[in-house]
Design a protein around this motif. Structure first.
Motif, PDB file in Angstrom:
ATOM      1  N   LEU A   1      39.537  19.152 -12.484  1.00 12.90           N
ATOM      2  CA  LEU A   1      38.548  20.151 -12.880  1.00 12.90           C
ATOM      3  C   LEU A   1      39.253  21.371 -13.444  1.00 12.90           C
ATOM      4  CD1 LEU A   1      36.266  20.027  -9.702  1.00 12.90           C
ATOM      5  CD2 LEU A   1      35.686  19.086 -11.942  1.00 12.90           C
TER       6      LEU A   1
ATOM      7  N   ALA B   1      38.293  25.607 -14.794  1.00 13.65           N
ATOM      8  CA  ALA B   1      37.329  26.684 -15.012  1.00 13.65           C
ATOM      9  C   ALA B   1      37.409  27.224 -16.431  1.00 13.65           C
ATOM     10  CB  ALA B   1      37.564  27.801 -13.993  1.00 13.65           C
TER      11      ALA B   1
ATOM     12  N   ASP C   1      43.573  28.266 -12.797  1.00 11.47           N
ATOM     13  CA  ASP C   1      42.179  27.862 -12.581  1.00 11.47           C
ATOM     14  C   ASP C   1      41.924  26.428 -13.038  1.00 11.47           C
ATOM     15  OD1 ASP C   1      41.471  30.347 -11.494  1.00 11.47           O
ATOM     16  OD2 ASP C   1      41.085  31.190 -13.479  1.00 11.47           O
ATOM     17  N   THR C   2      42.895  25.557 -12.810  1.00  8.55           N
ATOM     18  CA  THR C   2      42.793  24.146 -13.173  1.00  8.55           C
ATOM     19  C   THR C   2      43.425  23.324 -12.066  1.00  8.55           C
ATOM     20  OG1 THR C   2      42.895  24.641 -15.543  1.00  8.55           O
ATOM     21  CG2 THR C   2      43.390  22.379 -14.879  1.00  8.55           C
TER      22      THR C   2
ATOM     23  N   TYR D   1      32.893  18.282  -7.277  1.00  8.23           N
ATOM     24  CA  TYR D   1      33.212  19.348  -6.330  1.00  8.23           C
ATOM     25  C   TYR D   1      32.030  19.564  -5.394  1.00  8.23           C
ATOM     26  CZ  TYR D   1      30.498  22.781  -9.109  1.00  8.23           C
ATOM     27  OH  TYR D   1      29.509  23.466  -9.767  1.00  8.23           O
TER      28      TYR D   1
ATOM     29  N   LEU E   1      38.271  26.127  -4.641  1.00  6.71           N
ATOM     30  CA  LEU E   1      37.836  26.270  -6.022  1.00  6.71           C
ATOM     31  C   LEU E   1      36.687  27.278  -6.102  1.00  6.71           C
ATOM     32  CD1 LEU E   1      39.336  23.452  -5.992  1.00  6.71           C
ATOM     33  CD2 LEU E   1      37.798  22.798  -7.844  1.00  6.71           C
TER      34      LEU E   1
ATOM     35  N   LEU F   1      32.707  24.795 -13.857  1.00  2.00           N
ATOM     36  CA  LEU F   1      33.846  23.898 -13.678  1.00  2.00           C
ATOM     37  C   LEU F   1      33.626  22.642 -14.522  1.00  2.00           C
ATOM     38  CD1 LEU F   1      34.300  24.225  -9.802  1.00  2.00           C
ATOM     39  CD2 LEU F   1      35.744  25.246 -11.588  1.00  2.00           C
TER      40      LEU F   1
END
Length: 297
Positions: free
Chosen positions: A70, A72, A94-95, A174, A200, A206
């Protein structure tokens, strides 16, 4: 068929330079080399929504396999799609991306690898991940119809084949937590591998990441009907974006709710239950499209 409340899942128009998408944007093929094959979901996932792909084609001679996760990052915001998910895309922050294995895709609260979780029995009809309920039938890979397909199908169902075997189905989702964060889960042939990443940002959009890397040459998106326990108005929000005009992502109430299978799926299950072998479907007085659906799905 897509889950109720969701448009059919497909790949984003933004992807790696070596990726070729079909007209429906549900099949991604790496046309050369072994990298530059990053793909993304066409929109952010809702809480509990699984993005599921099947490995359609493999290519010998490369070291490495499919990677999923995932991010962001809105794919449209990427000036250049990174060559690799690991470490390039992950390095942007952010991954959360992992190579598909059964050995290290689990983390505990303190960041250390957790013990193998007690699996949900593989014969149960639904996979349950916290508040999420997903029919296991569509999560499990199936061989192509043939003389020994009933034996091969059992190997997929019991998940004893290598996780990146041809026709394996790999999913990522998620699950929000009460503290406003979320856990990322990777699902291999209907079996939850446990939380692969924690913490997360559940309130941010996401996107699913699929890296058609190395020996994995082509994947296709599998549409999943499912339900989950996150009611409308839940603090975990679904993020909607516009690919056409690039508008800023805005939150909308979660639309994930308990669902029932479609009539098409129920017909398929009844037909498959009353035949000994999928090749026998050819002899049934059914429309060709329904025969193909029953044999291949």
């Amino acid at each position: 068929m897509a889950a109720p409340g969701h448009a059919p899942t497909r790949f984003h128009r933004v992807h790696g330079t070596n990726v070729l998408l079909d007209a429906s944007r549900t099949r991604a093929t790496r046309v050369e080399s072994f990298a530059n094959a990053l793909c993304f979901s066409h929109e952010p996932l809702a809480p509990g929504q699984i993005f599921l792909v099947e490995i359609e084609e493999k290519e010998l001679g490369w070291c490495g396999h499919l990677r999923v996760g995932l991010t962001a990052h809105d794919p449209q915001s990427l000036g250049t799609v990174p060559e690799y998910s690991l470490p390039d895309l992950v390095g942007l922050g952010d991954t959360w991306v992992f190579a598909i294995t059964r050995s290290h895709n689990r983390v505990s609260v303190d960041g250390q690898e957790a013990p193998t979780p007690t699996p949900t029995p593989l014969w149960e009809p639904e996979l349950r991940i916290e508040g999420v309920r997903i029919p296991r039938d569509k999560l499990v890979g199936r061989s192509r119809p043939g003389r020994y397909s009933h034996l091969l199908d059992e190997l997929y169902r019991t998940n004893v084949l290598p996780p990146t075997a041809l026709r394996s189905r790999i999913g990522v989702l998620y699950a929000p937590r009460p503290d406003g964060t979320a856990d990322m889960h990777i699902v291999i042939n209907g079996e939850d591998m446990g939380p692969s990443a924690r913490g997360l940002p559940a309130a941010r959009p996401l996107y699913a990441v699929v890296d058609v890397f190395a020996s994995t040459k082509s994947v296709r998106v599998i549409q999943v009907e499912y339900g989950c326990g996150y009611p409308r108005g839940d603090p975990a929000v679904r993020w909607a974006t516009s690919e056409r005009d690039g508008m800023r992502a805005t939150p909308a109430p979660s639309v994930c709710s308990l669902a029932v299978p479609s009539l098409q799926t129920l017909c398929r299950l009844v037909i498959q239950k009353h035949i000994v072998h999928r090749l026998a479907i050819d002899g049934l007085d059914l429309p060709p499209l329904l025969k193909h659906y029953c044999q291949h799905e």
